[in-house]
Design a protein around this motif. Sequence first.
Motif, PDB file in Angstrom:
ATOM      1  N   PRO A 119      12.694  -6.623  35.458  1.00  0.00           N
ATOM      2  CA  PRO A 119      11.288  -6.853  35.796  1.00  0.00           C
ATOM      3  C   PRO A 119      10.737  -5.706  36.642  1.00  0.00           C
ATOM      4  O   PRO A 119      11.482  -5.048  37.371  1.00  0.00           O
ATOM      5  CB  PRO A 119      11.345  -8.142  36.613  1.00  0.00           C
ATOM      6  N   THR A 120       9.436  -5.481  36.536  1.00  0.00           N
ATOM      7  CA  THR A 120       8.773  -4.509  37.401  1.00  0.00           C
ATOM      8  C   THR A 120       8.073  -5.253  38.529  1.00  0.00           C
ATOM      9  O   THR A 120       7.915  -6.474  38.485  1.00  0.00           O
ATOM     10  CB  THR A 120       7.727  -3.678  36.626  1.00  0.00           C
ATOM     11  N   THR A 121       7.616  -4.518  39.536  1.00  0.00           N
ATOM     12  CA  THR A 121       6.909  -5.135  40.653  1.00  0.00           C
ATOM     13  C   THR A 121       5.515  -5.604  40.248  1.00  0.00           C
ATOM     14  O   THR A 121       4.873  -6.332  40.996  1.00  0.00           O
ATOM     15  CB  THR A 121       6.779  -4.143  41.826  1.00  0.00           C
ATOM     16  N   LEU A 122       5.057  -5.201  39.057  1.00  0.00           N
ATOM     17  CA  LEU A 122       3.728  -5.597  38.579  1.00  0.00           C
ATOM     18  C   LEU A 122       3.789  -6.759  37.597  1.00  0.00           C
ATOM     19  O   LEU A 122       2.810  -7.050  36.913  1.00  0.00           O
ATOM     20  CB  LEU A 122       3.028  -4.397  37.940  1.00  0.00           C
ATOM     21  N   GLY A 123       4.957  -7.422  37.487  1.00  0.00           N
ATOM     22  CA  GLY A 123       5.074  -8.596  36.630  1.00  0.00           C
ATOM     23  C   GLY A 123       5.293  -8.286  35.164  1.00  0.00           C
ATOM     24  O   GLY A 123       5.065  -9.135  34.312  1.00  0.00           O
ATOM     25  N   MET A 124       5.734  -7.087  34.868  1.00  0.00           N
ATOM     26  CA  MET A 124       6.040  -6.707  33.490  1.00  0.00           C
ATOM     27  C   MET A 124       7.562  -6.702  33.319  1.00  0.00           C
ATOM     28  O   MET A 124       8.312  -6.760  34.290  1.00  0.00           O
ATOM     29  CB  MET A 124       5.477  -5.315  33.182  1.00  0.00           C
ATOM     30  N   VAL A 125       8.004  -6.634  32.078  1.00  0.00           N
ATOM     31  CA  VAL A 125       9.430  -6.472  31.779  1.00  0.00           C
ATOM     32  C   VAL A 125       9.588  -5.056  31.247  1.00  0.00           C
ATOM     33  O   VAL A 125       8.905  -4.650  30.308  1.00  0.00           O
ATOM     34  CB  VAL A 125       9.909  -7.496  30.731  1.00  0.00           C
ATOM     35  N   ARG A 126      10.467  -4.289  31.874  1.00  0.00           N
ATOM     36  CA  ARG A 126      10.671  -2.900  31.467  1.00  0.00           C
ATOM     37  C   ARG A 126      11.983  -2.759  30.713  1.00  0.00           C
ATOM     38  O   ARG A 126      13.033  -3.235  31.145  1.00  0.00           O
ATOM     39  CB  ARG A 126      10.685  -1.977  32.673  1.00  0.00           C
ATOM     40  N   ILE A 127      11.901  -2.125  29.557  1.00  0.00           N
ATOM     41  CA  ILE A 127      13.078  -1.655  28.829  1.00  0.00           C
ATOM     42  C   ILE A 127      13.083  -0.152  29.028  1.00  0.00           C
ATOM     43  O   ILE A 127      12.129   0.538  28.657  1.00  0.00           O
ATOM     44  CB  ILE A 127      13.008  -2.018  27.330  1.00  0.00           C
TER      45      ILE A 127
ATOM     46  N   LEU B 201       9.517   1.500  28.737  1.00  0.00           N
ATOM     47  CA  LEU B 201       8.648   0.682  27.892  1.00  0.00           C
ATOM     48  C   LEU B 201       8.360  -0.619  28.636  1.00  0.00           C
ATOM     49  O   LEU B 201       9.277  -1.376  28.941  1.00  0.00           O
ATOM     50  CB  LEU B 201       9.340   0.384  26.562  1.00  0.00           C
ATOM     51  N   ASP B 202       7.092  -0.872  28.937  1.00  0.00           N
ATOM     52  CA  ASP B 202       6.713  -2.074  29.681  1.00  0.00           C
ATOM     53  C   ASP B 202       6.061  -3.094  28.751  1.00  0.00           C
ATOM     54  O   ASP B 202       5.219  -2.739  27.918  1.00  0.00           O
ATOM     55  CB  ASP B 202       5.746  -1.727  30.807  1.00  0.00           C
ATOM     56  N   PHE B 203       6.448  -4.359  28.924  1.00  0.00           N
ATOM     57  CA  PHE B 203       5.934  -5.451  28.101  1.00  0.00           C
ATOM     58  C   PHE B 203       5.548  -6.605  29.000  1.00  0.00           C
ATOM     59  O   PHE B 203       6.210  -6.845  30.018  1.00  0.00           O
ATOM     60  CB  PHE B 203       7.015  -5.937  27.116  1.00  0.00           C
ATOM     61  N   ASP B 204       4.513  -7.344  28.604  1.00  0.00           N
ATOM     62  CA  ASP B 204       4.212  -8.547  29.366  1.00  0.00           C
ATOM     63  C   ASP B 204       5.294  -9.578  29.021  1.00  0.00           C
ATOM     64  O   ASP B 204       6.023  -9.423  28.037  1.00  0.00           O
ATOM     65  CB  ASP B 204       2.793  -9.067  29.110  1.00  0.00           C
TER      66      ASP B 204
END
Length: 71
Positions: free
Chosen positions: A17-25, A36-39
Amino acid sequence: MSIDTESDISANLQIGPTTLGMVRIYVEADGLELPLDFDPEEAEEIAEELRAAAEQARQAGKTGKGGRKKS
């Protein structure tokens, strides 16, 4: 190169997870860094696709390339 073509390229993969609430691959290979960031909903769709592909690969491994069951 297609998705079904083998490759000798190796890469590091990190998922979190990122600090902005996204999931990073995060993919790193041969000097390339690809974040790569995804909601969360997109990340769940990707997870479902990974599970489905894993099951298909499992079934292909049982039958082999010729479609016949391995002994």
